[in-house]
Design a protein around this motif. Structure first.
Motif, short mmCIF file in Angstrom:
data_model
loop_
_atom_site.label_atom_id
_atom_site.label_comp_id
_atom_site.label_asym_id
_atom_site.label_seq_id
_atom_site.Cartn_x
_atom_site.Cartn_y
_atom_site.Cartn_z
N PRO A 53 -39.30 -27.81 11.93
CA PRO A 53 -38.92 -27.95 13.34
C PRO A 53 -39.37 -26.71 14.11
O PRO A 53 -39.41 -25.60 13.55
CB PRO A 53 -37.39 -28.05 13.28
CG PRO A 53 -37.01 -27.44 11.95
CD PRO A 53 -38.16 -27.68 11.04
N PRO A 54 -39.73 -26.88 15.40
CA PRO A 54 -39.67 -28.13 16.17
C PRO A 54 -40.98 -28.92 16.17
O PRO A 54 -41.15 -29.83 16.95
CB PRO A 54 -39.37 -27.63 17.57
CG PRO A 54 -40.14 -26.33 17.64
CD PRO A 54 -40.07 -25.72 16.25
N TRP A 55 -41.92 -28.55 15.27
CA TRP A 55 -43.25 -29.17 15.33
C TRP A 55 -43.23 -30.65 14.96
O TRP A 55 -44.02 -31.43 15.48
CB TRP A 55 -44.21 -28.40 14.42
CG TRP A 55 -44.48 -27.02 14.94
CD1 TRP A 55 -44.02 -25.84 14.44
CD2 TRP A 55 -45.24 -26.69 16.10
NE1 TRP A 55 -44.44 -24.79 15.22
CE2 TRP A 55 -45.21 -25.28 16.24
CE3 TRP A 55 -45.95 -27.43 17.04
CZ2 TRP A 55 -45.85 -24.62 17.27
CZ3 TRP A 55 -46.60 -26.78 18.07
CH2 TRP A 55 -46.55 -25.39 18.18
N ALA A 56 -42.34 -31.05 14.07
CA ALA A 56 -42.27 -32.47 13.72
C ALA A 56 -41.89 -33.31 14.93
O ALA A 56 -42.49 -34.36 15.20
CB ALA A 56 -41.25 -32.67 12.60
N GLY A 57 -40.90 -32.85 15.70
CA GLY A 57 -40.49 -33.57 16.90
C GLY A 57 -41.57 -33.57 17.97
O GLY A 57 -41.82 -34.61 18.61
N ARG A 58 -42.22 -32.44 18.17
CA ARG A 58 -43.28 -32.36 19.18
C ARG A 58 -44.45 -33.27 18.82
O ARG A 58 -45.06 -33.90 19.69
CB ARG A 58 -43.74 -30.92 19.33
CG ARG A 58 -42.70 -29.99 19.97
CD ARG A 58 -43.18 -28.55 19.97
NE ARG A 58 -42.19 -27.66 20.58
CZ ARG A 58 -42.30 -26.34 20.63
NH1 ARG A 58 -43.39 -25.75 20.09
NH2 ARG A 58 -41.37 -25.61 21.20
N THR A 59 -44.79 -33.31 17.53
CA THR A 59 -45.89 -34.17 17.11
C THR A 59 -45.55 -35.63 17.33
O THR A 59 -46.40 -36.42 17.77
CB THR A 59 -46.20 -33.92 15.62
OG1 THR A 59 -46.47 -32.53 15.42
CG2 THR A 59 -47.41 -34.74 15.20
N ARG A 60 -44.31 -36.02 17.03
CA ARG A 60 -43.90 -37.41 17.26
C ARG A 60 -43.98 -37.76 18.74
O ARG A 60 -44.45 -38.84 19.11
CB ARG A 60 -42.48 -37.62 16.74
CG ARG A 60 -41.83 -38.91 17.20
CD ARG A 60 -42.54 -40.14 16.67
NE ARG A 60 -42.19 -40.41 15.29
CZ ARG A 60 -42.48 -41.55 14.68
NH1 ARG A 60 -43.12 -42.52 15.32
NH2 ARG A 60 -42.18 -41.74 13.40
N VAL A 61 -43.54 -36.86 19.62
CA VAL A 61 -43.62 -37.11 21.06
C VAL A 61 -45.07 -37.30 21.48
O VAL A 61 -45.41 -38.20 22.25
CB VAL A 61 -42.97 -35.96 21.84
CG1 VAL A 61 -43.26 -36.08 23.34
CG2 VAL A 61 -41.46 -35.94 21.62
N ALA A 62 -45.96 -36.45 20.96
CA ALA A 62 -47.37 -36.56 21.30
C ALA A 62 -47.96 -37.88 20.79
O ALA A 62 -48.74 -38.54 21.49
CB ALA A 62 -48.14 -35.38 20.71
N LEU A 63 -47.58 -38.29 19.58
CA LEU A 63 -48.09 -39.54 19.03
C LEU A 63 -47.61 -40.74 19.85
O LEU A 63 -48.39 -41.65 20.15
CB LEU A 63 -47.62 -39.70 17.58
CG LEU A 63 -48.28 -38.79 16.54
CD1 LEU A 63 -47.57 -38.92 15.20
CD2 LEU A 63 -49.76 -39.14 16.38
N GLU A 64 -46.33 -40.76 20.22
CA GLU A 64 -45.80 -41.88 21.00
C GLU A 64 -46.44 -41.93 22.39
O GLU A 64 -46.75 -43.02 22.90
CB GLU A 64 -44.28 -41.75 21.12
CG GLU A 64 -43.53 -41.85 19.81
CD GLU A 64 -43.66 -43.22 19.17
OE1 GLU A 64 -43.84 -44.22 19.89
OE2 GLU A 64 -43.58 -43.30 17.93
N ALA A 65 -46.65 -40.77 23.00
CA ALA A 65 -47.29 -40.74 24.32
C ALA A 65 -48.74 -41.20 24.22
O ALA A 65 -49.21 -41.95 25.09
CB ALA A 65 -47.22 -39.32 24.89
#
Length: 281
Positions: free
Chosen positions: A249-261
């Motif tokens: 964390p917090p890279w896992a959450g940021r990567t997921r946000v980027a993937l969904e966007a």
């Protein structure tokens, strides 16, 4: 009789500190639901490959004509998905924590199991039929949907929290109902105006029945094609997210946000670009 018995089991009072509504899977129920869902997904991914090949390397005969597309979607995706929804409903349950015991009350029966120590429950490596977790091996191991995490001592990951925040971008009502309806309206109206000179031109020339048949064909084409595209994008996102979810964390959450966007941009933006190009704007 079975339905009345199941409702009676679910209504039994259980002394507890916490009660969570979730889905509880026995090994056989999980295997069955995972199999039908995997079949539905595999079918759509194979159709996506045909769709890409038709776009990149067109042949005299299409690899994915509309009749084949509709039959495959209905028989090997919609039908298995309906079976999955029925079995999923059968797995509805409540999980109650009472000291050192977990009380499971499900449609298929009831069970009391020892409450595991924090961190002992294991998340499913393969999120089928849905993201979930497994209790430590017992005489009759049970699996639960991710809603059980707070009661079994599993912390919510940054990846899962980010996925919940971005869920509205990919709501099924928008992706698979609203967007296909809008696309159907645009394509059908454009076809009628160009080919027959007006929105009801085909009905005036050939009758209302043929006009409705054409509308049904465009509707099926829009829904099936967008379903294939949506599942292909979702599969790519989840494969990458499965790897990046192990980042600290917090890279896992940021990567997921980027993937969904990125997925939303490709889906909605690509569709908008296609419509604009089709209209010649």
């Amino acid at each position: 009789m079975l339905g009345l018995a199941s409702r009676a089991i679910l209504s039994l009072p259980v002394p507890s500190d916490d009660v969570v509504h979730l889905r509880a899977y026995t090994p056989r129920l999980r295997a069955a639901t995972a199999a039908v869902k995997a079949l539905a997904l595999a079918n759509l991914l194979e159709l996506a490959v045909r769709f890409v090949l038709d776009s990149v390397e067109p042949q005299e005969l299409e690899r994915l004509p509309l009749p084949l597309l509709v039959r495959r979607v209905v028989l090997f995706t919609v039908a298995p998905w309906l079976i999955w929804l029925i079995v999923r409903g059968y797995c509805r349950a409540t999980l109650a924590a009472d000291g050192s015991t977990l009380h499971v009350r499900a449609q298929w029966g009831s069970r009391d199991v020892p409450r595991p120590a924090a961190g002992v429950a294991r998340p499913w490596r393969l999120p089928l039929p849905e993201p979930g977790l497994q209790l430590p091996a017992t005489n009759a191991p049970l699996g639960f949907s991710w809603d059980a995490a707070p009661l079994v001592g599993v912390a919510t990951s940054d990846d899962a929290a980010a996925l919940r925040r971005m869920r509205r971008l990919h709501h099924p009502a928008i992706k698979l109902v609203l967007v296909p309806t809008a696309l159907t309206f645009v394509l059908f109206r454009l076809h009628q105006i160009i080919t027959y000179g007006g929105p009801m031109g085909e009905a005036r020339i050939f009758g209302l029945r043929r006009w409705l048949n054409t509308l049904l064909g465009v509707t099926l084409y829009s829904f099936c094609t967008l379903l294939v595209v949506a599942v292909a994008l979702r599969s790519c996102i989840e494969i990458v997210a499965l790897l990046t979810s192990r980042l600290p964390p917090p890279w896992a959450g940021r990567t997921r946000v980027a993937l969904e966007a990125a997925g939303a941009t490709l889906y909605y933006g690509g569709l908008l670009a296609l419509v604009v190009l089709r209209l010649g704007l």
